[in-house]
Design an enzyme around this catalytic site. Structure first.
Site, PDB file in Angstrom:
ATOM      1  N   ASP A 297      15.081  -7.123   8.882  1.00  0.00           N
ATOM      2  CA  ASP A 297      16.401  -7.626   8.516  1.00  0.00           C
ATOM      3  C   ASP A 297      16.247  -9.102   8.156  1.00  0.00           C
ATOM      4  OD1 ASP A 297      19.070  -6.757   8.400  1.00  0.00           O
ATOM      5  OD2 ASP A 297      19.572  -7.699  10.302  1.00  0.00           O
TER       6      ASP A 297
ATOM      7  N   HIS B   5       5.243  -6.069  17.670  1.00  0.00           N
ATOM      8  CA  HIS B   5       5.981  -7.032  16.847  1.00  0.00           C
ATOM      9  C   HIS B   5       5.738  -8.452  17.386  1.00  0.00           C
ATOM     10  CE1 HIS B   5       9.506  -9.007  15.022  1.00  0.00           C
ATOM     11  NE2 HIS B   5       9.505  -8.007  14.159  1.00  0.00           N
TER      12      HIS B   5
END
Length: 220
Positions: A65, A187
């Site tokens: 995003d 991540h």
């Protein structure tokens, strides 16, 4: 539909632009920009593509995003404009680069220099409402960026795909591991970086693979 995107990408993705989902997506995004604050600024929605033409891609990094704070997002995943403080994930990316290959942390978090070397910095969703993470998810961007990844995976050879976190790994499940190098890890978010992002050595491994296949390594 006439989409303002770099010409080689327009050619490879032209089949997407006239599909129903893309028409609905365009209407949704246009309405969002008209009625509120949306990031990145409109001219930067396809910045990742404009800076890195299809045939120049060597490495693909998949984000999720855009940043949703003022002045941060400019169309490249994990990247921020010059002068903007580094978000936590970007801080951790730079830490891993220093640990892996010794490059000092830069003064700017603007990763345009990576894009110009052939790193496609691709968010799954290319727009977002201000201060509302994932507000433009599930409106069609994911279908479009799946098509981007599929086009590269099928039409190019010996690319490196960096899949950080479960979301990116799911998005890259179909990539042929015999044709490309696919590197997966946790991540770089502070919530997960210590669970396998730190120490993944993805930056040196990427460059070794590029050199093996006659490509210039990335100056990270």
């Amino acid at each position: 539909m006439d989409v303002k995107i770099e010409s080689s990408w327009r050619e490879h993705l032209k089949g997407e632009f006239d599909k129903d989902y893309f028409t609905h997506l365009t209407d949704f995004v246009r309405n969002e920009y008209h009625h509120g604050i949306v990031y990145p600024p409109g001219p930067f929605i396809f910045n990742a593509f404009d800076l890195c033409p299809f045939d120049k891609v060597k490495v693909v990094i998949i984000g999720q995003d855009p940043y949703h704070g003022p002045g941060q997002a400019h169309g490249l995943c994990f990247s921020v404009n010059d002068g903007v403080p580094f978000p936590p994930s970007l801080q951790n990316i730079f830490k891993e680069i220093k640990s892996d290959i010794g490059t000092e942390v830069p003064s700017s978090g603007n990763l345009t220099r990576w894009a110009q070397q052939g790193v496609l910095l691709l968010n799954s969703t290319l727009t977002v409402r201000a201060h509302q993470a994932a507000s433009h998810a599930k409106h069609g961007w994911e279908t479009f960026t799946d098509a981007v990844i599929r086009s590269l995976a099928e039409e190019r050879e010996h690319l490196v795909f960096l899949l950080w976190g479960a979301y990116a790994q799911r998005k890259g499940e179909f990539i042929d591991r015999n044709k490309h190098l696919v590197l997966s890890s946790a991540h770089p978010s502070p919530l997960s970086a210590y669970n396998g992002f730190f120490g993944n050595k993805h930056f040196s491994t990427t460059n070794e693979y590029l050199i093996q296949h006659g490509e210039t390594p990335i100056v990270w």
